[in-house]
Design a protein around this motif. Structure first.
Motif, PDB file in Angstrom:
ATOM      1  N   LEU A 156       2.243  83.137  17.569  1.00 20.31           N
ATOM      2  CA  LEU A 156       3.312  82.427  16.857  1.00 20.31           C
ATOM      3  C   LEU A 156       2.698  81.707  15.666  1.00 20.31           C
ATOM      4  CD1 LEU A 156       6.419  81.572  17.167  1.00 20.31           C
ATOM      5  CD2 LEU A 156       5.490  79.416  18.040  1.00 20.31           C
ATOM      6  N   ASP A 157       3.357  81.813  14.517  1.00 20.00           N
ATOM      7  CA  ASP A 157       2.890  81.139  13.318  1.00 20.00           C
ATOM      8  C   ASP A 157       4.064  80.395  12.692  1.00 20.00           C
ATOM      9  OD1 ASP A 157       0.973  80.485  11.313  1.00 20.00           O
ATOM     10  OD2 ASP A 157       1.937  81.919   9.977  1.00 20.00           O
ATOM     11  N   VAL A 158       3.956  79.078  12.648  1.00 28.43           N
ATOM     12  CA  VAL A 158       5.005  78.227  12.085  1.00 28.43           C
ATOM     13  C   VAL A 158       4.489  77.652  10.775  1.00 28.43           C
ATOM     14  CG1 VAL A 158       6.456  76.185  12.466  1.00 28.43           C
ATOM     15  CG2 VAL A 158       5.829  77.655  14.400  1.00 28.43           C
ATOM     16  N   HIS A 159       5.256  77.848   9.711  1.00 23.77           N
ATOM     17  CA  HIS A 159       4.813  77.395   8.388  1.00 23.77           C
ATOM     18  C   HIS A 159       5.911  76.581   7.706  1.00 23.77           C
ATOM     19  CE1 HIS A 159       2.715  77.307   4.568  1.00 23.77           C
ATOM     20  NE2 HIS A 159       3.789  77.782   3.965  1.00 23.77           N
ATOM     21  N   ASN A 160       5.604  75.317   7.419  1.00 21.68           N
ATOM     22  CA  ASN A 160       6.469  74.427   6.640  1.00 21.68           C
ATOM     23  C   ASN A 160       7.895  74.389   7.196  1.00 21.68           C
ATOM     24  OD1 ASN A 160       6.823  72.572   4.502  1.00 21.68           O
ATOM     25  ND2 ASN A 160       7.723  74.132   3.202  1.00 21.68           N
ATOM     26  N   LEU A 161       8.021  74.250   8.492  1.00 20.17           N
ATOM     27  CA  LEU A 161       9.339  74.217   9.135  1.00 20.17           C
ATOM     28  C   LEU A 161      10.043  72.904   8.827  1.00 20.17           C
ATOM     29  CD1 LEU A 161      11.415  75.462  11.110  1.00 20.17           C
ATOM     30  CD2 LEU A 161      10.142  74.356  12.966  1.00 20.17           C
ATOM     31  N   LYS A 162      11.294  73.011   8.376  1.00 19.77           N
ATOM     32  CA  LYS A 162      12.112  71.835   8.071  1.00 19.77           C
ATOM     33  C   LYS A 162      13.485  72.004   8.703  1.00 19.77           C
ATOM     34  CE  LYS A 162       9.873  70.843   3.612  1.00 19.77           C
ATOM     35  NZ  LYS A 162      10.082  70.602   2.166  1.00 19.77           N
ATOM     36  N   VAL A 163      13.963  70.902   9.295  1.00 19.64           N
ATOM     37  CA  VAL A 163      15.315  70.868   9.849  1.00 19.64           C
ATOM     38  C   VAL A 163      15.956  69.567   9.378  1.00 19.64           C
ATOM     39  CG1 VAL A 163      16.770  70.936  11.894  1.00 19.64           C
ATOM     40  CG2 VAL A 163      14.591  72.170  11.895  1.00 19.64           C
ATOM     41  N   HIS A 164      16.941  69.679   8.501  1.00 19.92           N
ATOM     42  CA  HIS A 164      17.652  68.520   7.954  1.00 19.92           C
ATOM     43  C   HIS A 164      19.116  68.613   8.369  1.00 19.92           C
ATOM     44  CE1 HIS A 164      14.492  68.565   4.449  1.00 19.92           C
ATOM     45  NE2 HIS A 164      13.972  68.206   5.608  1.00 19.92           N
ATOM     46  N   PHE A 165      19.597  67.578   9.031  1.00 18.01           N
ATOM     47  CA  PHE A 165      20.993  67.558   9.460  1.00 18.01           C
ATOM     48  C   PHE A 165      21.829  66.785   8.440  1.00 18.01           C
ATOM     49  CE2 PHE A 165      18.588  67.787  13.495  1.00 18.01           C
ATOM     50  CZ  PHE A 165      19.090  68.977  13.974  1.00 18.01           C
ATOM     51  N   PRO A 166      22.889  67.393   7.888  1.00 17.61           N
ATOM     52  CA  PRO A 166      23.707  66.685   6.891  1.00 17.61           C
ATOM     53  C   PRO A 166      24.535  65.568   7.513  1.00 17.61           C
ATOM     54  CG  PRO A 166      24.662  68.828   7.406  1.00 17.61           C
ATOM     55  CD  PRO A 166      23.336  68.774   8.115  1.00 17.61           C
ATOM     56  N   ILE A 167      24.693  64.488   6.770  1.00 16.36           N
ATOM     57  CA  ILE A 167      25.549  63.367   7.165  1.00 16.36           C
ATOM     58  C   ILE A 167      26.828  63.478   6.344  1.00 16.36           C
ATOM     59  CG2 ILE A 167      25.769  60.864   7.309  1.00 16.36           C
ATOM     60  CD1 ILE A 167      22.690  60.747   7.291  1.00 16.36           C
ATOM     61  N   ARG A 168      27.953  63.635   7.009  1.00 16.76           N
ATOM     62  CA  ARG A 168      29.217  63.846   6.312  1.00 16.76           C
ATOM     63  C   ARG A 168      30.148  62.660   6.538  1.00 16.76           C
ATOM     64  NH1 ARG A 168      28.831  69.155   4.828  1.00 16.76           N
ATOM     65  NH2 ARG A 168      27.581  70.519   6.198  1.00 16.76           N
ATOM     66  N   LYS A 169      30.827  62.255   5.478  1.00 17.15           N
ATOM     67  CA  LYS A 169      31.762  61.141   5.550  1.00 17.15           C
ATOM     68  C   LYS A 169      32.979  61.433   4.681  1.00 17.15           C
ATOM     69  CE  LYS A 169      28.574  57.302   6.519  1.00 17.15           C
ATOM     70  NZ  LYS A 169      28.070  55.986   6.037  1.00 17.15           N
ATOM     71  N   GLY A 170      34.030  60.673   4.946  1.00 18.76           N
ATOM     72  CA  GLY A 170      35.218  60.769   4.119  1.00 18.76           C
ATOM     73  C   GLY A 170      36.198  61.829   4.568  1.00 18.76           C
ATOM     74  N   LEU A 171      37.326  61.854   3.891  1.00 17.97           N
ATOM     75  CA  LEU A 171      38.410  62.764   4.235  1.00 17.97           C
ATOM     76  C   LEU A 171      38.004  64.216   4.077  1.00 17.97           C
ATOM     77  CD1 LEU A 171      41.415  63.072   4.979  1.00 17.97           C
ATOM     78  CD2 LEU A 171      41.943  62.982   2.530  1.00 17.97           C
ATOM     79  N   PHE A 172      37.179  64.502   3.077  1.00 17.83           N
ATOM     80  CA  PHE A 172      36.776  65.877   2.797  1.00 17.83           C
ATOM     81  C   PHE A 172      35.397  66.218   3.360  1.00 17.83           C
ATOM     82  CE2 PHE A 172      39.700  64.576  -0.580  1.00 17.83           C
ATOM     83  CZ  PHE A 172      40.684  65.548  -0.442  1.00 17.83           C
ATOM     84  N   SER A 173      34.872  65.348   4.244  1.00 11.20           N
ATOM     85  CA  SER A 173      33.574  65.582   4.899  1.00 11.20           C
ATOM     86  C   SER A 173      32.476  65.907   3.902  1.00 11.20           C
ATOM     87  CB  SER A 173      33.696  66.721   5.923  1.00 11.20           C
ATOM     88  OG  SER A 173      34.581  66.371   6.945  1.00 11.20           O
ATOM     89  N   ARG A 174      32.387  65.071   2.862  1.00 11.82           N
ATOM     90  CA  ARG A 174      31.347  65.287   1.863  1.00 11.82           C
ATOM     91  C   ARG A 174      29.983  64.873   2.400  1.00 11.82           C
ATOM     92  NH1 ARG A 174      34.089  62.231  -3.154  1.00 11.82           N
ATOM     93  NH2 ARG A 174      34.545  60.839  -1.411  1.00 11.82           N
ATOM     94  N   THR A 175      28.951  65.591   2.024  1.00 13.45           N
ATOM     95  CA  THR A 175      27.591  65.285   2.448  1.00 13.45           C
ATOM     96  C   THR A 175      27.071  64.099   1.644  1.00 13.45           C
ATOM     97  OG1 THR A 175      27.156  67.595   3.035  1.00 13.45           O
ATOM     98  CG2 THR A 175      25.249  66.181   2.682  1.00 13.45           C
ATOM     99  N   VAL A 176      26.735  63.023   2.342  1.00  4.98           N
ATOM    100  CA  VAL A 176      26.268  61.806   1.674  1.00  4.98           C
ATOM    101  C   VAL A 176      24.783  61.547   1.936  1.00  4.98           C
ATOM    102  CG1 VAL A 176      28.553  60.757   1.705  1.00  4.98           C
ATOM    103  CG2 VAL A 176      27.004  60.368   3.631  1.00  4.98           C
ATOM    104  N   GLY A 177      24.162  62.386   2.730  1.00  4.42           N
ATOM    105  CA  GLY A 177      22.740  62.212   3.031  1.00  4.42           C
ATOM    106  C   GLY A 177      22.306  63.199   4.095  1.00  4.42           C
ATOM    107  N   TYR A 178      21.052  63.061   4.504  1.00  6.86           N
ATOM    108  CA  TYR A 178      20.504  63.967   5.503  1.00  6.86           C
ATOM    109  C   TYR A 178      19.653  63.188   6.506  1.00  6.86           C
ATOM    110  CZ  TYR A 178      21.825  67.891   2.514  1.00  6.86           C
ATOM    111  OH  TYR A 178      22.528  68.795   1.767  1.00  6.86           O
ATOM    112  N   VAL A 179      19.626  63.697   7.730  1.00  2.00           N
ATOM    113  CA  VAL A 179      18.670  63.231   8.733  1.00  2.00           C
ATOM    114  C   VAL A 179      17.493  64.189   8.685  1.00  2.00           C
ATOM    115  CG1 VAL A 179      18.233  62.791  11.169  1.00  2.00           C
ATOM    116  CG2 VAL A 179      20.471  62.266  10.204  1.00  2.00           C
ATOM    117  N   TYR A 180      16.333  63.690   8.266  1.00  2.00           N
ATOM    118  CA  TYR A 180      15.150  64.547   8.115  1.00  2.00           C
ATOM    119  C   TYR A 180      14.417  64.615   9.452  1.00  2.00           C
ATOM    120  CZ  TYR A 180      16.247  63.866   3.195  1.00  2.00           C
ATOM    121  OH  TYR A 180      16.885  63.834   1.984  1.00  2.00           O
TER     122      TYR A 180
END
Length: 320
Positions: free
Chosen positions: A5-29
């Motif tokens: 197994l080789d893992v390289h530069n793995l990133k998982v960012h979860f979006p933070i959504r707010k408001g009526l239209f669920s706009r992305t206002v940030g990320y959980v890194y």
């Protein structure tokens, strides 16, 4: 050794959504640039405080969580570029042992059904061979074939985890990811499960990634250990080097917290001040510098790279 197994530069960012239209206002890194390799037959431990991203790393490797960026290659094949049909075939070779033996087993299914279901889904062991395989797996994990007719609520926590291990072995995998496989068990049962994992590894030539927050547990099963903090690996070395000569201040603090039965040999406890920073807004520079007792000028300016200081001992710290 050949990398399984080789893992390289793995990133998982979860979006933070707010408001009526669920706009992305940030990320959980949650995971922010993790790289490592795993050889055939090797056991790698990922340790750190709760919320450091170790479980998310394991789930992203299995694509139970979709990654944001990075590459994960299993036997030379990029998992993130696979079609659903190829990914389904690959998942026979990578299995997981879940943390909670009480909620990870379907209470409406017997043990025989729990173990035979994966084989039926993947078309393995047709006819009477399937029941023979179930009986074989139960014996391998220290249970009797007659117990296969029971339901999960009729077993103790340690027995349920043995069933979870048997389920992980059902499809003859090459790699098993253990997500804190003993943290929910009593200390005496923990030793039994760890010994069982070691025996199964030797018999079936398995590779393991063991996710844990208890350094005392991974010492007995892992060949190498990676210490994670706030979505990053800050130190990685063989278990002997890590325990005998830790270099990163965070690793030193974790090791100092391990209880020692003899008070005359107990290490000096390193108490970290403050709380773990939020993964929504991680600090600049070295992520550990707000809590580090050895921080220097410049630690808050640029993030240190994970570098080999000799003997395959990797540290992300400006002091090394």
């Amino acid at each position: 050794m050949e990398a399984l197994l080789d893992v390289h530069n793995l990133k998982v960012h979860f979006p933070i959504r707010k408001g009526l239209f669920s706009r992305t206002v940030g990320y959980v890194y949650a995971v922010n640039g993790v790289s490592f390799s795993l050889a055939k037959g090797e056991t790698l431990g990922l340790v750190g405080e709760s919320g450091c991203g170790k479980t998310t790393t394991g789930l992203a490797i299995l694509r139970l969580i979709e990654p944001t960026e990075g590459r994960v290659a299993f036997a030379g094949r990029d998992i993130f570029q696979m079609t659903p049909s190829r990914l389904r075939s690959l998942k026979k070779q990578i299995q997981i042992i879940f943390q909670d033996p009480y909620s990870s087993l379907n209470p409406r299914m017997t043990v025989n059904q729990i173990l035979s279901d994966p084989m039926e889904i993947h078309g393995m062991y047709p006819g009477p061979q399937r029941q023979q395989r179930v009986a074989y797996l139960l014996e391998k994990v220290g249970l009797s074939p007659e117990q296969g007719r029971r339901y999960p609520h009729e077993f103790s926590g340690g027995q349920r985890q043995r069933i979870g291990i048997a389920r992980a072995l059902a499809l003859n995998p090459e790699l098993i990811i253990g997500d804190e496989p003993v943290s929910a068990l009593d200390v005496s049962i923990q030793a039994q499960i760890i010994n069982l994992l070691i025996e199964l590894q030797e018999e079936f030539c398995l590779s393991y990634i063991i996710i844990a927050h208890d350094l005392a547990v991974v010492e007995h099963i892992c060949d190498r250990i990676g210490v994670m903090y706030l979505g990053k690996i800050v130190e990685m070395a063989s278990y002997r080097r890590l325990y005998q000569d830790p270099h990163h201040p965070y690793t030193q603090a974790l090791l100092s917290a391990i209880p020692v039965a003899d008070p005359r040999k107990a290490p000096v406890r390193i108490v970290l001040k403050g709380d773990v920073p939020s993964p929504i807004n991680p600090p600049g520079g070295c992520r550990f510098h707000p809590r580090c007792i050895k921080r220097m000028d410049g630690c808050d300016q640029a993030e240190p790279e994970l570098k080999d200081i000799g003997g395959q001992h990797f540290v992300a710290c400006y002091r090394h």
